[in-house]
Enzyme design. Structure first.
Site, PDB file in Angstrom:
ATOM      1  N   ASP A   1     -26.661  -9.799  -4.527  1.00 29.47           N
ATOM      2  CA  ASP A   1     -27.690  -8.940  -3.963  1.00 29.47           C
ATOM      3  C   ASP A   1     -27.123  -7.546  -3.724  1.00 29.47           C
ATOM      4  OD1 ASP A   1     -30.203  -8.429  -3.159  1.00 29.47           O
ATOM      5  OD2 ASP A   1     -30.008  -9.328  -1.175  1.00 29.47           O
TER       6      ASP A   1
ATOM      7  N   TYR B   1     -22.103  -9.415 -15.104  1.00 26.62           N
ATOM      8  CA  TYR B   1     -22.735 -10.663 -15.526  1.00 26.62           C
ATOM      9  C   TYR B   1     -23.389 -10.638 -16.900  1.00 26.62           C
ATOM     10  CZ  TYR B   1     -26.685  -8.149 -13.469  1.00 26.62           C
ATOM     11  OH  TYR B   1     -27.607  -7.203 -13.142  1.00 26.62           O
TER      12      TYR B   1
ATOM     13  N   LYS C   1     -34.506 -18.601  -6.336  1.00 27.08           N
ATOM     14  CA  LYS C   1     -34.274 -17.922  -5.069  1.00 27.08           C
ATOM     15  C   LYS C   1     -33.964 -18.914  -3.968  1.00 27.08           C
ATOM     16  CE  LYS C   1     -35.135 -13.557  -6.035  1.00 27.08           C
ATOM     17  NZ  LYS C   1     -35.935 -12.552  -5.407  1.00 27.08           N
TER      18      LYS C   1
ATOM     19  N   CYS D   1     -63.760   9.396  -2.927  1.00 17.85           N
ATOM     20  CA  CYS D   1     -62.978   8.794  -1.856  1.00 17.85           C
ATOM     21  C   CYS D   1     -61.542   9.312  -1.959  1.00 17.85           C
ATOM     22  CB  CYS D   1     -63.035   7.274  -2.021  1.00 17.85           C
ATOM     23  SG  CYS D   1     -62.140   6.336  -0.784  1.00 17.85           S
TER      24      CYS D   1
ATOM     25  N   SER E   1     -36.000  -7.287 -15.827  1.00 15.68           N
ATOM     26  CA  SER E   1     -35.980  -7.920 -14.525  1.00 15.68           C
ATOM     27  C   SER E   1     -35.848  -9.435 -14.776  1.00 15.68           C
ATOM     28  CB  SER E   1     -37.269  -7.464 -13.873  1.00 15.68           C
ATOM     29  OG  SER E   1     -37.677  -8.238 -12.879  1.00 15.68           O
TER      30      SER E   1
ATOM     31  N   ASP F   1       0.840  -1.197   0.000  1.00 21.29           N
ATOM     32  CA  ASP F   1       0.000   0.000   0.000  1.00 21.29           C
ATOM     33  C   ASP F   1       0.875   1.246   0.000  1.00 21.29           C
ATOM     34  OD1 ASP F   1      -2.085  -1.656   0.126  1.00 21.29           O
ATOM     35  OD2 ASP F   1      -2.741  -1.117   2.159  1.00 21.29           O
TER      36      ASP F   1
ATOM     37  N   LYS G   1     -26.702 -15.089  -7.934  1.00 21.79           N
ATOM     38  CA  LYS G   1     -27.468 -13.853  -8.011  1.00 21.79           C
ATOM     39  C   LYS G   1     -26.976 -12.949  -6.885  1.00 21.79           C
ATOM     40  CE  LYS G   1     -32.171 -12.272  -8.746  1.00 21.79           C
ATOM     41  NZ  LYS G   1     -32.410 -11.291  -7.680  1.00 21.79           N
TER      42      LYS G   1
ATOM     43  N   CYS H   1     -65.662   1.254   3.601  1.00 21.72           N
ATOM     44  CA  CYS H   1     -64.383   1.874   3.286  1.00 21.72           C
ATOM     45  C   CYS H   1     -63.835   2.591   4.524  1.00 21.72           C
ATOM     46  CB  CYS H   1     -64.547   2.869   2.139  1.00 21.72           C
ATOM     47  SG  CYS H   1     -63.035   3.774   1.794  1.00 21.72           S
TER      48      CYS H   1
ATOM     49  N   CYS I   1     -63.943   6.550   3.524  1.00 26.59           N
ATOM     50  CA  CYS I   1     -65.146   7.335   3.224  1.00 26.59           C
ATOM     51  C   CYS I   1     -66.436   6.621   3.648  1.00 26.59           C
ATOM     52  CB  CYS I   1     -65.204   7.661   1.733  1.00 26.59           C
ATOM     53  SG  CYS I   1     -65.580   6.219   0.715  1.00 26.59           S
TER      54      CYS I   1
ATOM     55  N   GLU J   1     -25.131 -18.803 -12.713  1.00 26.24           N
ATOM     56  CA  GLU J   1     -24.363 -17.776 -12.008  1.00 26.24           C
ATOM     57  C   GLU J   1     -25.018 -17.528 -10.666  1.00 26.24           C
ATOM     58  OE1 GLU J   1     -24.305 -14.254 -14.531  1.00 26.24           O
ATOM     59  OE2 GLU J   1     -24.320 -15.638 -16.224  1.00 26.24           O
TER      60      GLU J   1
ATOM     61  N   CYS K   1     -63.714  -0.086  -2.855  1.00 29.03           N
ATOM     62  CA  CYS K   1     -64.584   1.016  -2.472  1.00 29.03           C
ATOM     63  C   CYS K   1     -65.095   1.615  -3.777  1.00 29.03           C
ATOM     64  CB  CYS K   1     -63.812   2.073  -1.680  1.00 29.03           C
ATOM     65  SG  CYS K   1     -64.722   3.623  -1.564  1.00 29.03           S
TER      66      CYS K   1
ATOM     67  N   GLU L   1     -23.678  -5.846 -10.895  1.00 27.29           N
ATOM     68  CA  GLU L   1     -24.265  -5.516  -9.611  1.00 27.29           C
ATOM     69  C   GLU L   1     -23.208  -4.850  -8.740  1.00 27.29           C
ATOM     70  OE1 GLU L   1     -27.363  -6.556  -9.753  1.00 27.29           O
ATOM     71  OE2 GLU L   1     -28.120  -6.484  -7.695  1.00 27.29           O
TER      72      GLU L   1
ATOM     73  N   ARG M   1     -30.235   1.193 -12.797  1.00 28.63           N
ATOM     74  CA  ARG M   1     -31.286   0.515 -13.519  1.00 28.63           C
ATOM     75  C   ARG M   1     -32.544   1.371 -13.682  1.00 28.63           C
ATOM     76  NH1 ARG M   1     -33.860  -5.056 -13.076  1.00 28.63           N
ATOM     77  NH2 ARG M   1     -36.012  -4.488 -12.719  1.00 28.63           N
TER      78      ARG M   1
END
Ligand code: AMP
Ligand code: ZN
Length: 664
Positions: free
Chosen positions: A114, A221, A308, A426, A80, A31, A112, A402, A405, A110, A420, A169, A133
């Site tokens: 997050d 990706y 998922k 309303c 998506s 460094d 996913k 409702c 209202c 691959e 309603c 990502e 996005r």
């Protein structure tokens, strides 16, 4: 070496060190030595501003401040992904796609990641822009912030295409996240909740020097563009790696759904060893030509599927149930929970969807309920822990009036939701409808936000969207937080919306079931609001892809005198209620009633252009061959099974040139 060469050589050297450290995770310099070289470069650049380069490694430290991020359109839409949760889901998907394409299918698996998605554009090997996005069609230009992320190459190596977009990502690895939080706690600030939100929040920081301090990473990706010189997803990942991008090595090429499942099983356990968060696996058809054949639904590619990982769940007490009224009058029951930690966030509320759901799960106030957080923002309730149910508990009685209202609620046959019916009286409906009207994809009124709409309605200044066009500056200035300038902007924004094209106005009206796609279809078919208003239910149903539900809703909308009054006022104010002359250019009815299938690769037009030509000339593009197919426009490499099907059904196959001749 002259000064310019000296500067260039330092830049190259530092770029290489950054790459070794941040992309390969393999430092080859201390460094300390890195900092010395960086200082040296900074001094030389300061003395010789004529050699400034926005992509110099010195620019990584940030410093540029952005007050308002500019919205820019994506050249290629950011889609998506469809989600699946089981082996059966994946097999179903395979069955669906096998009907649409020929040959064996390989899949690239691959992880996913997050985080926050980003689209990077490179031209001649240099990063030119980085866009979030957003809504998939357009996003925010966050280039100065992205440049500070060291694993994003500012200059590429090797044999890269002249121009392309690459998607990925932005993630915040756990280690950096924890360290950031330790520092925050030390200075007495609230710690951040989870890495994902912190990563996406970081992209929108105004001061890029602040972003530079955050240990963000960019994992890539997807390669997008034309003439990229790759044939498969897996190759494109390897190529991207060669050009200097960080592409995780977990990606694997597989030959069957069984192998995909092995990949999932493996990572379901081993993902906890990764330095960053993942929430599933993305399975992609490997062959790019097969991908093209499969194409996209309105939201997602048909050639990809997210799997998922099982979400975390906890149990907590249900304190109360409240009811919200949406802009269409739909009632949504909401569970108010005893706050509980779940997957890194505190959960206080969950959606209960509708009366049936409450009944089915027999959810009662004071129950101990199981809460799960999947991909969605609002967590859901999975069931009740009956062993903890209080003795005096009674079944939940759904409301009949409702909550806003007090109008008696209705529930149409076959519908899950209560409504309603007080459409024009309303408050949340009035506010919601006007908020929808001004929203980005609708009238896109700049200078007017959702809260101001609520304020305007509550102050009695407007009660429908036509009223907007009669607002005066004098009326809005007295409103809370409204200055002279913002009042000007508001009035001007409303004025400008008069040039929004008809199809978007139609969408903005907020007719139930008339979303963007349907609005486009109707606008194209009928060309004016007057024609739609006169169309019978039967006629509407005959329009391609318009079902009974939509037709009924359109009829209902136009049979209300109040709505007609509002529309007449909009017309008088100059809002676009028919297709403009320019839009009509190039549109014909030549292909009316024809259903056309496109297959293969073309020379003189892209697939998208071909589709547009068909639609502009009144035809319909269909993705599979059937007896209803009028003809097939085939390019190179039309698949053998498609060819056979065409022969069996005796459907004519023409090439692109014959097609272009037809519509001349
Ligand atoms: P969703 O937001 O649930 O519709 O999922 C789609 C998002 O997953 C995309 O917008 C990407 O940001 C993200 N994503 C993460 N990893 C990948 C990957 N390997 N391939 C494609 N998309 C991914
Ligand atoms: Zn109401």
């Amino acid at each position: 070496m002259n000064i310019e060469q000296q500067i260039q050589s330092l830049r190259d050297e530092l770029n290489q060190h950054n790459y070794n450290y941040y992309v390969l995770d393999n430092a080859t310099i201390s460094d300390f030595d890195f900092d010395i070289k960086l200082k040296e470069l900074q001094e030389l650049e300061a003395k010789h501003p004529e050699f400034f380069d926005a992509n110099s490694p010195t620019q990584r430290v940030g410093g540029e401040v952005t007050k308002n991020f500019e919205t820019i359109p994506h050249e290629y839409r950011m889609y998506s992904l469809e989600n699946s949760y089981s082996k059966e889901d994946l097999l179903d998907w395979e069955t669906r796609i096998k009907k649409l394409i020929d040959g064996d299918i390989q899949y690239t698996c691959e992880l996913k990641y997050d985080g926050a998605s980003i689209s990077l554009t490179y031209e001649n090997g240099v990063l030119v822009k980085a866009v979030t996005r957003g809504d998939g069609f357009q996003g925010d230009n966050v280039t100065p912030n992205i440049k500070t992320i060291k694993s994003v190459p500012l200059k590429l190596k090797g044999d890269y295409p002249e121009k392309f977009d690459i998607r990925g990502e932005i993630v915040l690895p756990f280690e950096g996240f924890i360290k950031m939080n330790e520092e925050r706690i030390e200075i007495g600030e609230e710690p951040y909740r989870n890495p994902r939100n912190t990563a996406s929040g970081s992209l929108k920081l105004q001061d890029s020097a602040e972003v530079a301090k955050r240990p963000l990473e960019c994992l890539l990706y997807n390669l997008t563009g034309s003439n990229l010189g790759v044939n498969s997803q897996f190759d494109s990942l390897e190529k991207a790696r060669e050009w200097g991008f960080k592409v995780p090595h977990a990606a694997k090429l597989t030959n069957s759904i069984d192998e995909v499942l092995e990949f999932i099983d493996y990572w379901n356990i081993h993902r906890h060893e990764l330095p960053y968060e993942t929430d599933g696996v993305v399975v992609k058809v490997n062959n790019l030509q097969q991908q093209e054949e499969l194409g996209y639904t309105a939201k997602a590619p048909r050639w990809a599927m997210a799997y998922k990982f099982k979400a975390e769940r906890v149990s907590t007490k249900l304190n109360s149930i409240t009811y919200q009224v949406g802009r269409t009058g739909a009632i949504t029951p909401v569970a108010n929970l005893e706050p509980v930690e779940l997957a890194g966030t505190t959960v206080k509320r969950a959606s209960l969807h509708n009366a049936d759901q409450i009944e089915k799960l027999d959810i009662r106030v004071n129950d101990e309920v199981y809460v799960e957080k999947g991909g969605e923002i609002i967590p859901k309730i999975l069931g009740v822990d009956l062993t903890k149910r209080p003795l005096n508990s009674k079944p939940t009685e759904y409301i009949t009036q409702c909550p806003e209202c007090e109008t008696e609620l209705v529930r149409q046959e076959g519908e899950a939701q209560h409504y309603c019916p007080n459409y024009n009286g309303c408050n949340p409906q009035i506010i919601g409808r006007i908020q929808h009207f001004i929203s980005r994809k609708a009238m896109d009124i700049e200078g007017l936000g959702g809260e101001t709409v609520a304020l305007l309605v509550n102050e009695g200044l407007i009660s429908n969207y036509a009223d907007l066009y009669e607002l005066t500056k004098e009326q809005v200035i007295p409103l809370e937080r409204m200055a002279e300038k913002s009042a000007d902007n508001l009035i001007q924004g409303i004025e400008q919306s008069k040039s929004i094209p008809f199809e978007r106005v139609l969408y903005a009206l907020g007719i139930r079931y008339v979303g963007e796609t349907v609005a486009k279809k109707l606008a194209k078919h009928y060309k004016s609001i007057a024609a739609i208003a006169e169309a019978s239910e039967e006629a509407l149903v005959n329009v391609d892809e318009i079902g009974v539900k939509i037709a009924e809703s359109v009829r209902a909308f136009f049979s209300s005198e109040e709505n007609i009054l509002i529309i007449n006022r909009l017309k008088a104010f100059g809002v676009q209620l028919e297709i403009s002359a320019e839009q009509l250019i190039g549109q014909t009815d030549i292909l009316k009633g024809q259903s056309i299938v496109i297959s293969g690769v073309f020379e003189s037009v892209s697939r998208d252009e071909l589709k547009k030509l068909i639609e502009d000339n009144g035809g319909k593009v269909s993705s599979s061959i059937s007896s209803k197919t009028s003809y097939i426009v085939a390019g190179d490499n039309m698949g053998p099974s498609k060819r056979k099907k065409a022969e069996d059904l005796k459907i004519v196959v023409i090439d692109e040139y014959e097609f272009l001749q037809k519509i001349k």
